[in-house]
Design a protein around this motif. Sequence first.
Motif, PDB file in Angstrom:
ATOM      1  N   LEU A 177      42.329  36.516  54.400  1.00 21.91           N
ATOM      2  CA  LEU A 177      41.193  36.798  53.620  1.00 21.91           C
ATOM      3  C   LEU A 177      41.363  36.010  52.112  1.00 21.91           C
ATOM      4  O   LEU A 177      40.356  35.673  51.507  1.00 21.91           O
ATOM      5  N   SER A 178      42.458  35.523  51.983  1.00 23.77           N
ATOM      6  CA  SER A 178      42.866  34.989  50.530  1.00 23.77           C
ATOM      7  C   SER A 178      42.996  33.664  50.629  1.00 23.77           C
ATOM      8  O   SER A 178      43.317  32.799  49.589  1.00 23.77           O
ATOM      9  N   LYS A 179      42.336  32.822  51.862  1.00 20.77           N
ATOM     10  CA  LYS A 179      42.889  31.431  51.851  1.00 20.77           C
ATOM     11  C   LYS A 179      41.922  30.629  50.961  1.00 20.77           C
ATOM     12  O   LYS A 179      40.582  31.002  51.040  1.00 20.77           O
ATOM     13  N   PRO A 180      42.331  29.863  50.207  1.00 21.97           N
ATOM     14  CA  PRO A 180      41.409  29.147  49.096  1.00 21.97           C
ATOM     15  C   PRO A 180      40.747  27.976  49.697  1.00 21.97           C
ATOM     16  O   PRO A 180      39.670  27.715  49.217  1.00 21.97           O
ATOM     17  N   GLY A 181      40.670  27.567  50.966  1.00 23.38           N
ATOM     18  CA  GLY A 181      39.855  26.772  51.516  1.00 23.38           C
ATOM     19  C   GLY A 181      39.175  27.302  52.666  1.00 23.38           C
ATOM     20  O   GLY A 181      39.180  28.384  53.160  1.00 23.38           O
ATOM     21  N   TYR A 218      25.552  40.883  49.625  1.00 23.96           N
ATOM     22  CA  TYR A 218      25.512  40.747  48.347  1.00 23.96           C
ATOM     23  C   TYR A 218      26.514  40.830  47.399  1.00 23.96           C
ATOM     24  O   TYR A 218      26.822  40.060  46.569  1.00 23.96           O
ATOM     25  N   ASP A 219      27.266  41.971  47.618  1.00 23.88           N
ATOM     26  CA  ASP A 219      28.625  42.180  47.045  1.00 23.88           C
ATOM     27  C   ASP A 219      29.521  41.134  47.082  1.00 23.88           C
ATOM     28  O   ASP A 219      30.256  40.636  46.053  1.00 23.88           O
ATOM     29  N   ALA A 220      29.914  40.263  47.940  1.00 23.94           N
ATOM     30  CA  ALA A 220      30.566  39.289  48.254  1.00 23.94           C
ATOM     31  C   ALA A 220      30.013  37.927  47.544  1.00 23.94           C
ATOM     32  O   ALA A 220      30.829  37.372  46.914  1.00 23.94           O
ATOM     33  N   LEU A 221      28.846  37.859  47.270  1.00 25.17           N
ATOM     34  CA  LEU A 221      28.285  36.633  46.656  1.00 25.17           C
ATOM     35  C   LEU A 221      28.513  36.967  45.196  1.00 25.17           C
ATOM     36  O   LEU A 221      28.882  36.017  44.453  1.00 25.17           O
ATOM     37  N   PRO A 257      34.198  37.206  42.462  1.00 23.47           N
ATOM     38  CA  PRO A 257      34.790  35.980  42.793  1.00 23.47           C
ATOM     39  C   PRO A 257      35.750  35.996  44.378  1.00 23.47           C
ATOM     40  O   PRO A 257      36.070  36.894  44.585  1.00 23.47           O
ATOM     41  N   ARG A 258      35.776  34.837  44.729  1.00 21.75           N
ATOM     42  CA  ARG A 258      36.844  34.491  45.739  1.00 21.75           C
ATOM     43  C   ARG A 258      37.694  33.524  45.776  1.00 21.75           C
ATOM     44  O   ARG A 258      37.403  32.696  44.601  1.00 21.75           O
ATOM     45  N   SER A 279      25.673  34.194  40.285  1.00 18.99           N
ATOM     46  CA  SER A 279      24.946  35.540  39.322  1.00 18.99           C
ATOM     47  C   SER A 279      24.215  36.216  40.169  1.00 18.99           C
ATOM     48  O   SER A 279      23.658  35.848  41.334  1.00 18.99           O
ATOM     49  N   THR A 280      23.585  37.519  39.713  1.00 19.00           N
ATOM     50  CA  THR A 280      23.074  38.179  40.363  1.00 19.00           C
ATOM     51  C   THR A 280      21.425  37.625  40.923  1.00 19.00           C
ATOM     52  O   THR A 280      21.285  37.736  41.971  1.00 19.00           O
ATOM     53  N   PRO A 281      20.810  36.827  39.836  1.00 24.60           N
ATOM     54  CA  PRO A 281      19.562  36.308  40.504  1.00 24.60           C
ATOM     55  C   PRO A 281      19.853  35.302  41.563  1.00 24.60           C
ATOM     56  O   PRO A 281      19.099  35.154  42.169  1.00 24.60           O
ATOM     57  N   MET A 282      21.032  34.351  41.344  1.00 25.34           N
ATOM     58  CA  MET A 282      21.305  33.612  42.272  1.00 25.34           C
ATOM     59  C   MET A 282      21.707  34.191  43.787  1.00 25.34           C
ATOM     60  O   MET A 282      21.235  33.729  44.831  1.00 25.34           O
ATOM     61  N   ALA A 283      22.346  35.298  43.478  1.00 31.16           N
ATOM     62  CA  ALA A 283      22.646  35.933  44.909  1.00 31.16           C
ATOM     63  C   ALA A 283      21.475  36.639  45.504  1.00 31.16           C
ATOM     64  O   ALA A 283      21.402  36.493  46.738  1.00 31.16           O
TER      65      ALA A 283
END
Length: 224
Positions: A97-101, A169-172, A175-176, A183-187
């Motif tokens: 879940l925390s893999k950066p790639g 939505y919450d994932a977008l 930060p990952r 941003s909310t509009p982009m999501a």
Amino acid sequence: LAHRRLILDNQEYRRHLEAHIRRRTREVNRVLRHTIEALAHALEAKDEYSEGHSRRVARLVAALGQHLSLPQDEVEGFQLSALLHDVGNIGLREGILSKPGKLTPEEYEHMKAHVGIAIRILEPIQGLKALVPIIHHHHERYDGLGYPDGLAEEEIPLGSRMLALADVYDALISPRPYRSAFSTPMALAIIEGNAGTQFDPQLTRDFVAMLRPSLEADLRHILP
């Protein structure tokens, strides 16, 4: 007189029995809620990037259910499903879940197994059986290209279709390891762009209509 006494005794017994059942039901529901909270805490303890995610998704699902004027008991069931939707991540290998790639095909298949793991965790808990189908199918897609069963459109439970929107939505907007938060509009634009393919188009319109007036507000303002 004896017959009358028997009737009165039976009435008194029923009153005591009904009161006892109500007390036991409240106790069972309390225990069930504590069980759900404990499972959510266990998931957050395993993965720092999941911290708060399930709770935010649960608030979103509840808000959408209220926006759709669904029955309160149905909304509460969907909200509990959202709290537990990622509990299967407990069984994933460390680092997935925390893999950066980008995940390899093998890693992606392993990640998809979290749905089955969740079902194995939850099915033995009698009071959670109604939540299992919603959690089991929240990665299905409206176009039938999701997993685990490739369900499409109305075949997918309503709670699963609502959960899919809130989850993504919450994932977008979070930060990952491999990207910054949108941003909310982009999501919302990304979600609208996937209406009819990944998401139920009508539910997408409802979801966006619910959130758009409060783009700059904290989600807590949506709910009482």
